[in-house]
Design an enzyme around this catalytic site. Structure first.
Site, PDB file in Angstrom:
ATOM      1  CD1 TRP A 199       0.780  36.986   7.395  1.00  0.00           C
ATOM      2  CD2 TRP A 199      -0.341  37.765   5.610  1.00  0.00           C
ATOM      3  NE1 TRP A 199      -0.249  36.121   7.128  1.00  0.00           N
ATOM      4  CE2 TRP A 199      -0.947  36.572   6.041  1.00  0.00           C
ATOM      5  CE3 TRP A 199      -0.881  38.435   4.515  1.00  0.00           C
ATOM      6  CZ2 TRP A 199      -2.065  36.038   5.408  1.00  0.00           C
ATOM      7  CZ3 TRP A 199      -1.987  37.909   3.884  1.00  0.00           C
ATOM      8  CH2 TRP A 199      -2.575  36.716   4.328  1.00  0.00           C
TER       9      TRP A 199
ATOM     10  CG  ASP B 157      -3.680  43.287   4.243  1.00  0.00           C
ATOM     11  OD1 ASP B 157      -4.913  43.132   4.229  1.00  0.00           O
ATOM     12  OD2 ASP B 157      -2.882  42.368   4.526  1.00  0.00           O
TER      13      ASP B 157
ATOM     14  CE  LYS C 175      -6.529  37.966  11.178  1.00  0.00           C
ATOM     15  NZ  LYS C 175      -5.574  36.908  11.153  1.00  0.00           N
TER      16      LYS C 175
END
Ligand code: LMR
Length: 397
Positions: A130, A211, A246
C-alpha cells in the site's frame, strides 16, 4: 513566499476517488479505493451500527476530551479482537494499546515511536505494498526499503527470496507485514509460511509491524489474526495497527488502534506513556463519536455476534463476485487462466493489467482502478459485472 513549495500531484488512491466522483458518465464503475460497496453499489451502514447510533442519539452525551490513549473499553475491544481476551499477554497487561486515527494514524504513531527509541532502525515494506506505508514511514524519517514478496510468474509469494532477504537485515529493523488480505495483491502467506518467517524474525531480532485493516474479510475473525497471535506467542515485540474502517464500515470516523506487545507489564507501561506523548504532540486525543460506536458494538455480546455476521456477508459477496468475474472472463478470453481471482483474498485483486490497460479502462469505459492493476472487488455487483468483464476482455485482446 511559497513559490519553492513542491507541487503535490495527488494521492494515487484518494485522487482516483476524486476523479471518479467528477466523471459525468453514468456507466462509471469505481474499483479504486479499498471501500466495501454493497450489491446495490452503496456504502452500507451496518445494522449493528444503526442500533448503537439510535441509542446514542436518544441520550446525547457530553463531549469532553477523551484520554490521549482512548477509553479503556475501546482499547479492550481492540485487544480482544486482535489477541483474544484470554491471551496471557492481555491478561498480564503486557500489551500497550491506544485508540488511533484509523490504521494510518496507528502506523504514524508507531513509526514516530520506533524512530525515537530505535533511531538506527531501517524500515522494509513488501514489494509491492500500500503506497501510504512508504509515505508514512518516510514522513517519520525512516529510510524505507522493499523486501521481495509478490511473484507475477506464479501469482504467489517469492517465499524463498523473502526469507533470504530477512536474514540479511540488522537487529531492530522494522518489517511492515500484512497478516491477511495483502494490499494490493490479495496474495497471503500460509500458516506454515508465517511460522517460518516469524522464526527468522525472532532469530534476527527484527521488529514486526503488522498492519491489519481487513480483519474478517479473508477467512474469519480468528483465522485472520493467526500471524498476530503467533508473534505474541513467540514473545516478539510486535506492533499492530488495526482499523474498524472496513469491517464496521466507519471509514470517516477514523477508528483504529495501535497495540505493542511487550516482554513485561512494566515495559508496556513505559511504551504506553510514550505513545500517549506522541499522540499529545500530534493531535492531543482521539475523537469520541467513533469511539462510542465501536464500544457499543464490540462490548455488547448480541451486537458483536450480529456484527460478525454482517462482516461475513460482505466477505461472501466479495467471494461471489470473484467467482463470477473468473467465470465470465474465462468464457470471454479463452486460453487465459483467471484462477487467481478466486485464490486471492480480501477486497483486492492484482489483475495483472498494465498501467496502459488501466488507463484505457478509465478513458474508454469509465472504470477506475489503481494504475498498478489493483482492483477493489467490492466495487463489483450484479449490475456492473458483465460490463466490467467485457471491458477487461476488450483491453486484454
Ligand atoms: C486503500 O488501500 O484503498 C484503502 O486503504 C484506502 C486508502 O486510504 O488508501
Amino acid at each position: 513566499m511559497f513559490q519553492h513549495v513542491e507541487f503535490y500531484p495527488g494521492d494515487p488512491i484518494l485522487g482516483l476517488m476524486e476523479k471518479y466522483n467528477q466523471d459525468p458518465r453514468s456507466e462509471k464503475v469505481n474499483l479504486g479505493v479499498g471501500v466495501y460497496y454493497d450489491g446495490e453499489g452503496r456504502l452500507p451502514v451496518l445494522e449493528c451500527v444503526k442500533t448503537v447510533e439510535r441509542a446514542l442519539a436518544e441520550t446525547p452525551r457530553p463531549r469532553g476530551y477523551l484520554p490521549m490513549e482512548g477509553t479503556p473499553a475501546y482499547r479492550a475491544a481492540c485487544q480482544k479482537l486482535l489477541f483474544g481476551a484470554d491471551n496471557p499477554a492481555v491478561k498480564e497487561g503486557r500489551i500497550a494499546t491506544i485508540q488511533s486515527l484509523g490504521g494510518s494514524g496507528a502506523l504514524r504513531v508507531g513509526a514516530d515511536f520506533i524512530r525515537e527509541w530505535f533511531p538506527q532502525a531501517k524500515c522494509y515494506v513488501s514489494n509491492p505494498t500500500w503506497g501510504n506505508h512508504v509515505s508514512i514511514f518516510e514522513g517519520a524519517g525512516f529510510e524505507v526499503g522493499k523486501y521481495p514478496y509478490y511473484d507475477p510468474a506464479t501469482i504467489g509469494v517469492k517465499f524463498q527470496e523473502m526469507k533470504d532477504f530477512f536474514r540479511t537485515l540488522n537487529e531492530n529493523d522494522v518489517l511492515i507485514l500484512h497478516p491477511c488480505c495483502h494490499n494490493p495483491t490479495g496474495v497471503d502467506l500460509t500458516r506454515e509460511q508465517w511460522d517460518e518467517l516469524l522464526g527468522i524474525i525472532k532469530e534476527k531480532k527484527l521488529i514486526p509491524f503488522m498492519d491489519i485493516a481487513y480483519q474478517g474479510f479473508a477467512d474469519d475473525m480468528e483465522s485472520d489474526v493467526y500471524a498476530v497471535r503467533r508473534a505474541v506467542e513467540l514473545g516478539l515485540p510486535v506492533f499492530v495497527s488495526s482499523s474498524f474502517s472496513k469491517n464496521l464500515s466507519l471509514y470517516g470516523e477514523r477508528v483504529g488502534g495501535l497495540s505493542v506487545a511487550c516482554p513485561s507489564a512494566e515495559e508496556a507501561k513505559l511504551v504506553l506513556g510514550q505513545l500517549k506523548f506522541t499522540v499529545r504532540r500530534i493531535y492531543s486525543s482521539p475523537p469520541s463519536h467513533g469511539n462510542a460506536v465501536v464500544d457499543g458494538v464490540m462490548n455488547n455480546e448480541d451486537l458483536f455476534k450480529q456484527w460478525e455476521g454482517e462482516v461475513y456477508e460482505m466477505r461472501d459477496r466479495i467471494r461471489a463476485m470473484r467467482s463470477r468475474l473468473q467465470e465470465v472472463l474465462s468464457a470471454k478470453v479463452p486460453g487465459r487462466d483467471f484462477g487467481y481471482f478466486t485464490k486471492q483474498r480480501g477486497m483486492f485483486s492484482f489483475t495483472g493489467l498494465s498501467p496502459e490497460q488501466v488507463e484505457r479502462l478509465q478513458k474508454e469505459f469509465a472504470i477506475y482502478m489503481v494504475s498498478n492493476g489493483r482492483m477493489c472487488v467490492a466495487g463489483l455487483n450484479e449490475k456492473n459485472i458483465d460490463y466490467v468483464a467485457n471491458a477487461f476482455a476488450e483491453v486484454l485482446k
